[in-house]
Design an enzyme around this catalytic site. Structure first.
Site, PDB file in Angstrom:
ATOM      1  CE  LYS A 180      -3.975   1.935   2.399  1.00  0.00           C
ATOM      2  NZ  LYS A 180      -3.757   3.422   1.902  1.00  0.00           N
ATOM      3  CE  LYS A 190      -8.527   1.646   4.702  1.00  0.00           C
ATOM      4  NZ  LYS A 190      -8.714   2.874   4.541  1.00  0.00           N
TER       5      LYS A 190
HETATM    6  P1  ATP Z   1      -6.641   5.921   3.444  1.00  0.00           P
HETATM    7  O1  ATP Z   1      -7.023   7.363   4.222  1.00  0.00           O
HETATM    8  O2  ATP Z   1      -6.206   4.746   4.308  1.00  0.00           O
HETATM    9  O3  ATP Z   1      -5.560   6.264   2.330  1.00  0.00           O
HETATM   10  P2  ATP Z   1      -8.864   6.098   1.731  1.00  0.00           P
HETATM   11  O4  ATP Z   1     -10.045   6.475   2.304  1.00  0.00           O
HETATM   12  O5  ATP Z   1      -8.292   7.366   1.142  1.00  0.00           O
HETATM   13  O6  ATP Z   1      -7.857   5.494   2.829  1.00  0.00           O
HETATM   14  P3  ATP Z   1      -9.005   3.656   1.113  1.00  0.00           P
HETATM   15  O7  ATP Z   1      -9.903   2.911   0.154  1.00  0.00           O
HETATM   16  O8  ATP Z   1      -9.128   3.177   2.425  1.00  0.00           O
HETATM   17  O9  ATP Z   1      -9.028   5.030   0.620  1.00  0.00           O
HETATM   18  O10 ATP Z   1      -7.224   3.100   0.909  1.00  0.00           O
HETATM   19  C1  ATP Z   1      -7.100   2.934  -0.593  1.00  0.00           C
HETATM   20  C2  ATP Z   1      -6.067   3.774  -0.930  1.00  0.00           C
HETATM   21  O11 ATP Z   1      -4.723   3.365  -0.991  1.00  0.00           O
HETATM   22  C3  ATP Z   1      -6.514   4.017  -2.504  1.00  0.00           C
HETATM   23  O12 ATP Z   1      -7.189   5.107  -2.417  1.00  0.00           O
HETATM   24  C4  ATP Z   1      -4.829   4.544  -3.114  1.00  0.00           C
HETATM   25  O13 ATP Z   1      -4.824   5.882  -3.373  1.00  0.00           O
HETATM   26  C5  ATP Z   1      -4.002   3.932  -2.066  1.00  0.00           C
HETATM   27  N1  ATP Z   1      -3.292   2.597  -2.637  1.00  0.00           N
HETATM   28  C6  ATP Z   1      -1.842   2.440  -2.386  1.00  0.00           C
HETATM   29  N2  ATP Z   1      -1.491   1.411  -3.099  1.00  0.00           N
HETATM   30  C7  ATP Z   1      -2.512   0.692  -3.380  1.00  0.00           C
HETATM   31  C8  ATP Z   1      -2.792  -0.411  -4.249  1.00  0.00           C
HETATM   32  N3  ATP Z   1      -1.516  -1.265  -4.469  1.00  0.00           N
HETATM   33  N4  ATP Z   1      -3.854  -0.602  -4.690  1.00  0.00           N
HETATM   34  C9  ATP Z   1      -4.967   0.062  -4.484  1.00  0.00           C
HETATM   35  N5  ATP Z   1      -4.478   1.256  -3.775  1.00  0.00           N
HETATM   36  C10 ATP Z   1      -3.571   1.508  -3.239  1.00  0.00           C
END
Ligand code: ATP
Length: 610
Positions: A251, A434
């Site tokens: 991530k 995640k």
């Molecule tokens: P957070 O605040 O935890 O980043 P968020 O609410 O913005 O979360 P989430 O769905 O919770 O979004 O976490 C996914 C985010 O992680 C995605 O929006 C993307 O930007 C990021 N990301 C990083 N690496 C990856 C990956 N390998 N695959 C998908 N998403 C990824």
């Protein structure tokens, strides 16, 4: 017969006087039913307070001062010109809309078409260059001369960007589904919206071609696809139990980029669907040369790359690329690499409903795998794209080991992907899961909360003019922001002041219609800004509105503190939902009763970012 601006204004007036979402959807549904397919698109934007879908950045954004000058000009030479200067009247009335309604109270009903008024406003917003300010004032004055008092109210508010109807996307979707009146319609509308992020377009297709028209909708380069999001779990074991054998990726903590290519035209959209093309010249160039005249939509995370070490910069450095000026200079200093993790569309075909495994295979054939460090050191051609690092896990321990490895490398954690999982546009589910470093360190996950009010400062904080904020989760089912915590810590003094200044701009006299709160702040604000919040614990509370029902208490946060200033990458509807809070509360209870992982955090080790 074309619908007049007065007719639309009557509906806006009714909407303004309504608080309940169901009633709002009913009124909106009536309005949409009266409009034809050319009128419905602008009407949807009007209700959203925009000139175009949000990702085109279409707010009029004229200053109140300019609007006052237009009103003044419209009154010139008339007997109705008030003796009191307009700025003084404005101070009394409080907003330019009420002022316009009052000073034009002698005007008669206007029969101008709504569509004509709207395209006039659009044309006005496009005026630029020398003398354009005066042309804008004249054009607006001209419009005011022919508007009724009621329409003047809404046009004035719209023009200054303060048409505060409190109608969220979900309410608009409900209103549209009333046009057809079946559950299937609602599902198809939501699906279409997730594909193009443009409710105006969805409404037009629905009106023109009915639900069948919507089901034929495909992704279109230039229209961002609403992003798929992750659920959270706290161990390899839990993940494996949920989705079995899976792919696990690092991530990365950078900028999420959805890149659209269409015959050489490249556009980039952010997590909250804003166009960010100008920020990423290297991605634009690389995508242009990779895809040429082909069309494609793909997603990845862009990170600052440190050529000296062959590693990535932490987020605090990557974020300095977020700027409007000197982009090229900065890109020399901190070049970006984009780690691509999904393919959504290619050469006219949607890839959204193909299984993850298939999408990944295609992705790997399109993009080089990521070996930036080696490439740079061997002076190979500079590559911008790589694929996200991925392993296959057929045992929980493989997930845990990979997690430990990426955390050691300094990454945020991992994302596990369900192999048969489709790309679920606009939804958070277990196709992606995640697991972040913070969950394992015994710290609770952070929450993203929308601000709905603030409190005057007391004691030390008096001179800052702000002492705390009132924060809310998003009740997605009701399209309402529900209070969950009063937060008075986590920011530096400088940031408190900056936050107060931002909130002052969006102050509301009463609780906004899409807000439900058990407590009253000193000042209400429109739910527009999202901050990241950490707390020791989620508790049940009779006070707050989050999750509260007739029979159940609500949820509140113990020792909440902000760990970020306003997050530019989140819209209010991206705030943590009530359903997520409920899930986190459940997880927390299970963890404490089972003696295992706890969601309680060690406050001392928790250093606010600001
Ligand atoms: P957070 O605040 O935890 O980043 P968020 O609410 O913005 O979360 P989430 O769905 O919770 O979004 O976490 C996914 C985010 O992680 C995605 O929006 C993307 O930007 C990021 N990301 C990083 N690496 C990856 C990956 N390998 N695959 C998908 N998403 C990824």
């Amino acid at each position: 017969m074309p619908v007049s601006i007065d007719r639309v204004s009557e509906y806006l007036d009714r909407l303004e006087a309504t608080a309940g979402r169901l009633e709002m959807a009913r009124i909106l549904g009536e309005l949409l039913a009266e409009l034809d397919s050319d009128e419905i698109e602008p009407a949807v934007y009007m209700v959203q307070g925009q000139l175009a879908p949000p990702f085109r950045g279409g707010e009029m954004g004229m200053s109140t001062k300019l609007v006052l000058r237009a009103i003044e000009r419209a009154l010139e030479g008339t007997r109705e010109k008030p003796d009191t200067p307009l700025p003084e009247l404005l101070a009394r009335e409080g907003d330019p809309g009420t002022l316009a309604e009052r000073v034009f109270s002698h005007h008669k009903t206007s029969h101008i078409d709504f569509a004509t008024v709207f395209s006039g406003l659009r044309a006005l917003s496009e005026l630029e260059g020398q003398g354009s300010q005066d042309d804008k004032i004249e054009a607006l004055a001209d419009l005011f001369r022919s508007l009724s008092p009621l329409s003047s109210r809404f046009v004035a508010r719209f023009v200054v960007g303060r048409l505060r109807l409190g109608v969220g996307d979900a309410t608009l979707v409900d209103a549209m589904s009333r046009l057809i009146g079946t559950k299937i319609a609602k599902t198809e509308i939501e699906k279409a919206y997730n594909l193009c992020s443009d409710l105006g377009l969805v409404a037009r297709i629905l009106k023109q071609d009915g639900v069948e028209g919507l089901s034929g909708l495909k992704p279109r380069p230039g229209f961002p696809i609403r992003m798929a999001l992750c659920e959270r779990l706290s161990s390899g074991g839990e993940i494996f139990e949920k989705i079995g054998r899976c792919a696990v990726e690092s991530k990365y903590d950078g900028f999420r980029c959805q890149v659209h290519c269409s015959e050489g035209k490249i556009q980039v959209f952010s997590r909250n669907l804003e166009e960010t093309t100008a920020m990423f010249p290297e991605i634009v160039e690389a995508a242009g040369s990779l895809f040429g005249n082909r069309s494609a939509i793909f997603e990845g995370e862009a990170l600052g790359y440190n050529a000296k070490t062959g590693g990535f910069f932490p987020f605090q450095v990557t974020i300095t690329r977020k700027r409007k000026h000197n982009v090229l200079e900065k890109s020399q200093e901190i070049p970006l690499k984009a780690l691509i993790f999904d393919l959504l569309y290619l050469d006219g075909e949607s890839w959204l409903s193909r299984p993850f495994e298939e999408r990944r295979k295609k992705l790997e054939s399109l993009f080089p795998s990521h070996h930036f460090a080696v490439e740079e050191r061997e002076n190979a051609p500079r590559g911008v794209f790589g694929t996200s690092r991925l392993i296959m896990a057929d045992h929980p321990s493989v997930i845990d080991e990979f997690f430990d490895e990426v955390v050691e490398e300094g990454f945020e954690g991992i994302i596990a992907k369900r192999l048969p999982g489709v790309y679920t546009a606009g939804s958070r589910n277990f196709n992606w899961i995640k697991l972040k470093r913070s969950y394992r360190e015994g710290l609770s996950d952070t929450l993203d909360l929308a601000l709905i009010g603030y409190y005057r400062g007391k004691g030390q904080r008096t001179r800052l003019g702000i002492g705390a904020v009132l924060a809310a989760a998003y009740d997605a089912e009701r399209d309402v922001f529900v209070s969950i915590a009063r937060i008075g810590s986590g920011l530096t003094e400088e940031n408190w002041v900056a936050l107060r200044e931002m909130l002052e701009e969006i102050r509301a006299d009463a609780p906004p219609p899409n807000v439900s709160s058990g407590v009253e702040p000193d000042f209400w604000v429109l739910p527009r800004f999202v901050v990241t919040v950490r707390a020791d614990e989620i508790t049940r509370s009779p006070t707050h509105a989050c999750g509260k029902t007739e029979t159940e208490e609500g949820y509140a946060l113990r020792f909440p503190r902000m760990v970020s200033m306003v997050r530019a990458d989140k819209r209010p509807a991206d705030a943590t939902t009530v359903a997520e809070i409920r899930g986190l509360y459940k997880q927390q209870r299970e963890a404490t009763s089972g003696g295992g992982k706890t969601l309680k955090s060690k406050r001392t080790s928790d250093r606010p970012e600001e």
